[in-house]
Design an enzyme around this catalytic site. Structure first.
Site, short mmCIF file in Angstrom:
data_model
loop_
_atom_site.label_atom_id
_atom_site.label_comp_id
_atom_site.label_asym_id
_atom_site.label_seq_id
_atom_site.Cartn_x
_atom_site.Cartn_y
_atom_site.Cartn_z
N CYS A 147 0.79 -1.24 0.00
CA CYS A 147 0.00 0.00 0.00
C CYS A 147 0.82 1.29 0.00
CB CYS A 147 -0.96 -0.01 1.17
SG CYS A 147 -0.24 -0.62 2.70
N HIS A 240 -2.09 6.75 3.67
CA HIS A 240 -0.67 6.73 4.01
C HIS A 240 0.00 7.99 3.46
CE1 HIS A 240 -1.32 2.80 5.44
NE2 HIS A 240 -0.66 2.07 4.55
N1 LIG Z 1 -5.11 -3.22 4.79
C1 LIG Z 1 -4.41 -2.66 3.83
O1 LIG Z 1 -4.37 -1.41 3.71
C2 LIG Z 1 -3.63 -3.49 2.83
C3 LIG Z 1 -3.06 -2.83 1.75
C4 LIG Z 1 -2.36 -3.56 0.79
C5 LIG Z 1 -2.24 -4.91 0.93
N2 LIG Z 1 -2.78 -5.56 2.00
C6 LIG Z 1 -2.64 -7.03 2.06
O2 LIG Z 1 -3.93 -7.59 1.77
C7 LIG Z 1 -4.11 -8.79 2.52
C8 LIG Z 1 -5.34 -8.65 3.40
O3 LIG Z 1 -5.12 -7.61 4.33
P1 LIG Z 1 -6.24 -7.12 5.35
O4 LIG Z 1 -5.71 -5.90 5.95
O5 LIG Z 1 -7.57 -7.11 4.67
O6 LIG Z 1 -6.22 -8.36 6.41
P2 LIG Z 1 -7.37 -8.85 7.41
O7 LIG Z 1 -8.32 -7.76 7.72
O8 LIG Z 1 -6.67 -9.53 8.53
O9 LIG Z 1 -8.16 -9.98 6.54
C9 LIG Z 1 -7.59 -11.24 6.25
C10 LIG Z 1 -8.57 -12.12 5.46
O10 LIG Z 1 -7.93 -13.40 5.24
C11 LIG Z 1 -8.84 -14.43 5.63
N3 LIG Z 1 -8.13 -15.61 6.14
C12 LIG Z 1 -7.34 -15.70 7.22
N4 LIG Z 1 -6.89 -16.98 7.39
C13 LIG Z 1 -7.43 -17.70 6.37
C14 LIG Z 1 -7.35 -19.07 5.98
N5 LIG Z 1 -6.64 -19.98 6.69
N6 LIG Z 1 -8.01 -19.47 4.88
C15 LIG Z 1 -8.75 -18.58 4.15
N7 LIG Z 1 -8.88 -17.26 4.49
C16 LIG Z 1 -8.22 -16.83 5.57
C17 LIG Z 1 -9.70 -13.82 6.73
O11 LIG Z 1 -10.90 -14.56 6.85
P3 LIG Z 1 -11.64 -14.83 8.29
O12 LIG Z 1 -12.36 -13.55 8.64
O13 LIG Z 1 -12.58 -15.94 7.98
O14 LIG Z 1 -10.57 -15.19 9.27
C18 LIG Z 1 -9.90 -12.41 6.18
O15 LIG Z 1 -10.96 -12.42 5.25
C19 LIG Z 1 -2.81 -9.01 3.32
O16 LIG Z 1 -1.98 -9.88 2.62
C20 LIG Z 1 -2.24 -7.60 3.41
O17 LIG Z 1 -0.86 -7.62 3.59
C21 LIG Z 1 -3.49 -4.87 2.96
#
Ligand SMILES: NC(=O)c1ccc[n+]([C@@H]2O[C@H](COP(=O)([O-])OP(=O)(O)OC[C@H]3O[C@@H](n4cnc5c(N)ncnc54)[C@H](OP(=O)(O)O)[C@@H]3O)[C@@H](O)[C@H]2O)c1
Length: 348
Positions: A147, A240
Site C-alpha cells: 500500500c 498513508h
Molecule cells: N489493509 C491494507 O491497507 C492493505 C493494503 C495492501 C495490501 N494488504 C494485504 O492484503 C491482505 C489482506 O489484508 P487485510 O488488511 O484485509 O487483512 P485482514 O483484515 O486480517 O483480513 C484477512 C482475510 O484473510 C482471511 N483468512 C485468514 N486466514 C485464512 C485461511 N486460513 N483461509 C482462508 N482465508 C483466511 C480472513 O478470513 P476470516 O475472517 O474468515 O478469518 C480475512 O478475510 C494481506 O496480505 C495484506 O498484507 C493490505
C-alpha cells in the site's frame, strides 16, 4: 455482460473494500465470496464484522461464505487473503485455471508474476504469457504492490521517466487500517506513533525496484535506484502519507517536476482516477482527511515540493491505502486485463 468475480478473504479490511467497490462496478458481478473455515458456511452478514462507512450491499448480504478452494463459480478472483495463507491458496487457484488478482505479498517478487500499477508499468503484464506456462491451465496471478509502495512508485514514476532517479529516502506515516482488522490495539496507537511496521521497509525498498524496472525479453531489469525507507504507524484511520527525498540523474527545476506530475497518463477505465497525480500548492497539504478520498480514493496527491539539502528535491505524497493501495489497485489491474483481452478463463 458482467464478468463473474469472486473475493478471497471477503471478511477482512481489503475484502470488505472489495465487496463494497465491486458490488457497484459496471464490469463485475460478485458471484462468490470466500474466507477461512471460521467464516465458511455462514451468511456474509453473520461472518463479517463490517467496518465500511456504507451498508453491506444487498446483493452480498445473504450470500454464503465459501472455503477458499478452487471450486468457485467465478472467472476472476480478487484476493485480500492474509499473507500467512495467500501463497498456497492463490497458487492453487492459478493452477486450476483461474485469474487471480492479489493484494498479498506472497507472489509479488516472483520472476514471472507482474507487480503492476497500470499507469506506471503496464508492459510488465507481458509476464502473464510466461507465467501461464508454469501453471499450464490458462490461469495466472497478477499482483499489486504494497500500500505505501503504490503511492511512492506513482509519485516517483513521472520524475524517474523524465529525469532519472538515483536515490530515494522515504519516511512513511501509515494509517491504522493498513494493519487490517482489528490490527493495532487502540491503547497502542491512540495519541502515539509506532516507529516500526514488520517487513514494510524491505517491501518498499525491493518492490519499487521491480515496478520502476524495464520489461525486456521476458524479464524485468530492476531499476537500480537506491531506496531507503523508514516506516511509522500513526493514529490516522485511512491514508498513508509519505515524506520523500530524491536525487536526480538529470537536474530539474521545481516547475519541471510539477509539470511531470501532471503528465502521467489516465487509462480512462471505470475505476481510473481523473487525475492519477495532483500536485497541490498548499504547503499544509496533502492531508489524509482532506485529500485521501479524492477521485474515488484513486488519486495520489503530492505537495510541498522544495529543495533538499542532502539529495535534490523533497515532497509529500499521499495515497488511500485500502483503495489506491489495495482494493482499487486490484480492480484497476483487473480492468486492464479486461481491456486487453485476458479475461476469458479456460479450465484445464
Ligand atoms: N489493509 C491494507 O491497507 C492493505 C493494503 C495492501 C495490501 N494488504 C494485504 O492484503 C491482505 C489482506 O489484508 P487485510 O488488511 O484485509 O487483512 P485482514 O483484515 O486480517 O483480513 C484477512 C482475510 O484473510 C482471511 N483468512 C485468514 N486466514 C485464512 C485461511 N486460513 N483461509 C482462508 N482465508 C483466511 C480472513 O478470513 P476470516 O475472517 O474468515 O478469518 C480475512 O478475510 C494481506 O496480505 C495484506 O498484507 C493490505
Amino acid at each position: 455482460m458482467k464478468i463473474k468475480a469472486g473475493i478471497l478473504g471477503c471478511t477482512g479490511a481489503v475484502g470488505q473494500k472489495l465487496v463494497s467497490l465491486l458490488s457497484a462496478h459496471p464490469d463485475f458481478e460478485i458471484t462468490e465470496i470466500a474466507a477461512s473455515e471460521n467464516s465458511a458456511g455462514k451468511k456474509y452478514v453473520e461472518a463479517v464484522n463490517w467496518k465500511e462507512q456504507t451498508q453491506i450491499p444487498d446483493s452480498v448480504k445473504s450470500m454464503t461464505v465459501k472455503k477458499c478452494e478452487p471450486e468457485l463459480d467465478a472467472e476472476i478472483l480478487f484476493s485480500g487473503l492474509d499473507s500467512s495463507v495467500a501463497g498456497k491458496i492463490e497458487a492453487d487457484f492459478a493452477k486450476a485455471g483461474y485469474i487471480v488478482v492479489s493484494n498479498s505479498k506472497n507472489h509479488r517478487m516472483e520472476e514471472d508474476v507482474p507487480l503492476v500499477i497500470p499507469e506506471v508499468n503496464a508492459e510488465h503484464f507481458n509476464l502473464i504469457d510466461i507465467q501461464k506456462k508454469r501453471w499450464n491451465s490458462g490461469g495466472f496471478i497478477v499482483t499489486n504492490p504494497n500500500c505505501s509502495t503504490i503511492a511512492l512508485a506513482i509519485s516517483l514514476y513521472p520524475i524517474h521517466k523524465k529525469f532519472g532517479i538515483s536515490k530515494v529516502m522515504v519516511t512513511t506515516m501509515q494509517a491504522i487500517s493498513g494493519a487490517g482488522y482489528p490490527g493495532v490495539p487502540s491503547l497502542d496507537i491512540l495519541g502515539n506513533v509506532i516507529p516500526h511496521i514488520k517487513d514494510e521497509e524491505e517491501k518498499i525498498q525491493t518492490e519499487t525496484q521491480k515496478i520502476l524496472g524495464n520489461y525486456e525479453n521476458g524479464k524485468i531489469n530492476f531499476a537500480g535506484i537506491k531506496v531507503s525507507a523508514a516506516c511509522n504507524r500513526v493514529p490516522v484511520r485511512d491514508g498513508h502519507t509519505l515524506s520523500v527525498s530524491v536525487e536526480l540523474i538529470k537536474k530539474a527545476s521545481k516547475e519541471e517536476i510539477i509539470k511531470s506530475f501532471n503528465q502521467i497518463e489516465n487509462f480512462g477505465y471505470a475505476f481510473s482516477p481523473e487525475k492519477v497525480i495532483e500536485y497541490t500548492d498548499d504547503p499544509y497539504r496533502p492531508q489524509p482527511l482532506l485529500d485521501g478520498n479524492l477521485d474515488k480514493g484513486m488519486r495520489v496527491t503530492t505537495g510541498n515540493l522544495r529543495k533538499c539539502n542532502i539529495l535534490d528535491w523533497k515532497f509529500t505524497a499521499l495515497g488511500h491505502n485500502t483503495i489506491r493501495g489495495a482494493a482499487g489497485a486490484a480492480i484497476l489491474n483487473a480492468e486492464w486485463l479486461i481491456h486487453n483481452g485476458y479475461t476469458e478463463r479456460k479450465k484445464k
